[in-house]
Design a protein around this motif. Sequence first.
Motif, PDB file in Angstrom:
ATOM      1  N   SER A 149      13.702   3.713   2.916  1.00  5.76           N
ATOM      2  CA  SER A 149      14.111   2.446   3.526  1.00  5.76           C
ATOM      3  C   SER A 149      15.066   1.725   2.590  1.00  5.76           C
ATOM      4  CB  SER A 149      12.900   1.558   3.825  1.00  5.76           C
ATOM      5  OG  SER A 149      12.407   0.974   2.652  1.00  5.76           O
ATOM      6  N   CYS A 150      15.776   0.768   3.119  1.00  4.10           N
ATOM      7  CA  CYS A 150      16.470  -0.263   2.358  1.00  4.10           C
ATOM      8  C   CYS A 150      17.537   0.283   1.392  1.00  4.10           C
ATOM      9  CB  CYS A 150      15.473  -1.115   1.577  1.00  4.10           C
ATOM     10  SG  CYS A 150      14.362  -2.013   2.672  1.00  4.10           S
ATOM     11  N   ALA A 151      18.713   0.506   1.947  1.00  2.00           N
ATOM     12  CA  ALA A 151      19.821   1.050   1.160  1.00  2.00           C
ATOM     13  C   ALA A 151      20.980   0.052   1.159  1.00  2.00           C
ATOM     14  CB  ALA A 151      20.263   2.389   1.749  1.00  2.00           C
ATOM     15  N   GLY A 176      14.002   1.650   8.147  1.00  2.00           N
ATOM     16  CA  GLY A 176      14.797   0.444   8.359  1.00  2.00           C
ATOM     17  C   GLY A 176      15.560  -0.058   7.154  1.00  2.00           C
ATOM     18  N   ASP A 177      16.503  -0.969   7.449  1.00  4.21           N
ATOM     19  CA  ASP A 177      17.500  -1.440   6.497  1.00  4.21           C
ATOM     20  C   ASP A 177      18.368  -0.259   6.030  1.00  4.21           C
ATOM     21  OD1 ASP A 177      16.383  -3.880   6.934  1.00  4.21           O
ATOM     22  OD2 ASP A 177      15.728  -4.248   4.873  1.00  4.21           O
ATOM     23  N   TYR A 178      18.831   0.470   7.021  1.00  2.00           N
ATOM     24  CA  TYR A 178      19.748   1.594   6.793  1.00  2.00           C
ATOM     25  C   TYR A 178      21.119   1.083   6.363  1.00  2.00           C
ATOM     26  CZ  TYR A 178      22.349   5.881   7.935  1.00  2.00           C
ATOM     27  OH  TYR A 178      23.157   6.984   7.889  1.00  2.00           O
ATOM     28  N   ILE A 179      21.529  -0.032   6.965  1.00  2.00           N
ATOM     29  CA  ILE A 179      22.700  -0.771   6.470  1.00  2.00           C
ATOM     30  C   ILE A 179      22.251  -2.194   6.157  1.00  2.00           C
ATOM     31  CG2 ILE A 179      24.445   0.521   7.780  1.00  2.00           C
ATOM     32  CD1 ILE A 179      24.501  -2.124   9.626  1.00  2.00           C
ATOM     33  N   TYR A 180      23.128  -2.940   5.493  1.00  2.00           N
ATOM     34  CA  TYR A 180      22.926  -4.381   5.330  1.00  2.00           C
ATOM     35  C   TYR A 180      24.104  -5.094   5.972  1.00  2.00           C
ATOM     36  CZ  TYR A 180      18.713  -4.055   2.591  1.00  2.00           C
ATOM     37  OH  TYR A 180      17.421  -3.825   2.204  1.00  2.00           O
ATOM     38  N   GLU A 181      23.763  -6.096   6.777  1.00  2.00           N
ATOM     39  CA  GLU A 181      24.778  -6.788   7.566  1.00  2.00           C
ATOM     40  C   GLU A 181      25.549  -7.815   6.745  1.00  2.00           C
ATOM     41  OE1 GLU A 181      21.911  -7.903   7.046  1.00  2.00           O
ATOM     42  OE2 GLU A 181      21.839 -10.065   7.368  1.00  2.00           O
ATOM     43  N   VAL A 405       9.918  -4.012   1.510  1.00  2.00           N
ATOM     44  CA  VAL A 405       9.671  -4.902   0.379  1.00  2.00           C
ATOM     45  C   VAL A 405      10.354  -4.450  -0.919  1.00  2.00           C
ATOM     46  CG1 VAL A 405       7.553  -5.903   1.282  1.00  2.00           C
ATOM     47  CG2 VAL A 405       7.419  -3.785  -0.036  1.00  2.00           C
ATOM     48  N   HIS A 406      11.014  -3.301  -0.921  1.00  2.00           N
ATOM     49  CA  HIS A 406      11.763  -2.826  -2.091  1.00  2.00           C
ATOM     50  C   HIS A 406      10.853  -2.590  -3.293  1.00  2.00           C
ATOM     51  CE1 HIS A 406      15.292  -5.409  -0.310  1.00  2.00           C
ATOM     52  NE2 HIS A 406      14.802  -4.534   0.539  1.00  2.00           N
ATOM     53  N   VAL A 407       9.586  -2.367  -3.034  1.00  2.00           N
ATOM     54  CA  VAL A 407       8.609  -2.075  -4.077  1.00  2.00           C
ATOM     55  C   VAL A 407       7.666  -1.015  -3.509  1.00  2.00           C
ATOM     56  CG1 VAL A 407       6.757  -2.992  -5.529  1.00  2.00           C
ATOM     57  CG2 VAL A 407       8.694  -4.470  -4.930  1.00  2.00           C
TER      58      VAL A 407
HETATM   59 FE   LIG Z   1      15.482  -4.321   2.717  1.00  2.00          FE
END
Ligand SMILES: [Fe+2]
Length: 512
Positions: A149-151, A176-181, A405-407
């Motif tokens: 997740s989260c890149a 999820g969070d494959y892209i960041y808007e 949560v990036h953790v």
């Molecule tokens: Fe994220």
Amino acid sequence: MTRRSFLATSGLAGVAPLTNRTGRVSAARPDPFELGVASGDPAPDGVVLWTRLAPRPLADDGLGGMPGGDVTVEWQVAEDQRFARVVRSGRSITRRADGGSVHVEVNGLRPGAEYFYRFKAAGHLSPIGRTRTAPAPGVAAPFTFAAASCAYYEHGYFTAYRRMADQHPDLMIHVGDYIYEDSAGDDEPVKIVRRHAGGTCLTLADFRRRHAQYRTDPDLQAAHAMAPWAVTLDDHEVENNWAGSHSGKPDIPGFAARKRAAFRAYYENMPLRRPALQPNGRLRLTRRIPWGSLTNVHMLDTRQFRSDQPCEDGLRTGCDERMDSKRVMVGAAELRWLNDGLRSSRATWNVLAQQVFLAQRDHRLGPGLEMALDGWDGYAADRARLISGLMASGARNPVVLTGDVHVAHANDLLTDFDDPDSARVGVELVTTSISSDGDGYNDPVSNAAIRTENPHIAYIDQRRGYVLCKADATQMRAEFHTLPYISRKGAPDSVSAVFTIADGARSLGRTT
Ligand SMILES: [Fe+2]
């Protein structure tokens, strides 16, 4: 075939044209396959093949330099990477209205088998992708899958995607969070390693260009080319902390149009089956991916149907609204769909791939509670409904995959998180980010304090990486893979923790 020999002949090392109907490859026209190839949603008899033609990926209009009119794309599926044994082939048409995307739903393949695929358009051959079909129903083949997740592109290199590909999993699951808007401002606390093209995504052109930029990344292309993916989105594919019809920022007008654009671009850029993009512009991401008799992967959507976050979105204390039984994370229809699937599932392992933190987590050390209200703690009544449904279904071995949560965390799920002796429901494996929040750190002292406050949390690590799971009939081995840095390229991969979940245990067992 070894991984090395596949890499040597895949697009990662530059593909040579192996068979070419016209007998020549145009060097004059630009390569339309700058975004690589992908496959997804494997079934026992087939898989979705994806590419998106974009000779100029960062073109301002989001169309990647696609010409007007229909473009014919040929595709082939073979049993061997030299395409000597082609078993399926065909043509597909794409046009600018599709954003140049191609989704081919191949069927008639053998179950539990490895295949190679490629496309041809405008005189160019695409890189070669490897994929596989799911085992036949009733077959208990061992299953290896990776979760990510989260890149955040600006926060670092996607080395963790490359390291996932190195593991040669049967399936990649993205939660999820494959892209960041959004794009980082000058006040960003995390080091900016590389820049997004453009600012904040609002329009279809913006989202198409953002996806295209991510897909130019060679590590991400490698991960897509190595295995089929099963994807579901979270918030940043649209907007930070959006919830159902609610924007994360009430002061920004036009959220419905922005969401519709984001959904369309997401579909165009993902190896999803065609019904995933519905005629009303919504996405249908809830689906099941059975892996023989061993595992059933239930893909959930915790964004599209949820109530707005209570008491605003962040860390909060004393928010009674979070307990309100009317507030939903997934809602009645999705919960019914999930419970029906759990009740009828005969799989040894029931994997729930979803987005946000499911276990309770008190962020305040000592007396009092502080909770992150974008996660299930903000939707406590719907969490209770989910957990009672899991227990009542009789489904074996629930394993929840989470991102956001990036953790990294490994959690036991309890019927009552305030009672450490309450019944075990299953386990939650929270994958850290691929790159969001930069290099990260590991602080055993503070992590021990968090775990004392939350005894059902067995493991925490703030570095970047992914989770790799190996399931068989008796156990699931969950490895937390960690990279020491992503602000530079080429970081090695190490396993920082392993949990062995025994069949029937519904609970983590620490190995290392
Ligand atoms: Fe994220």
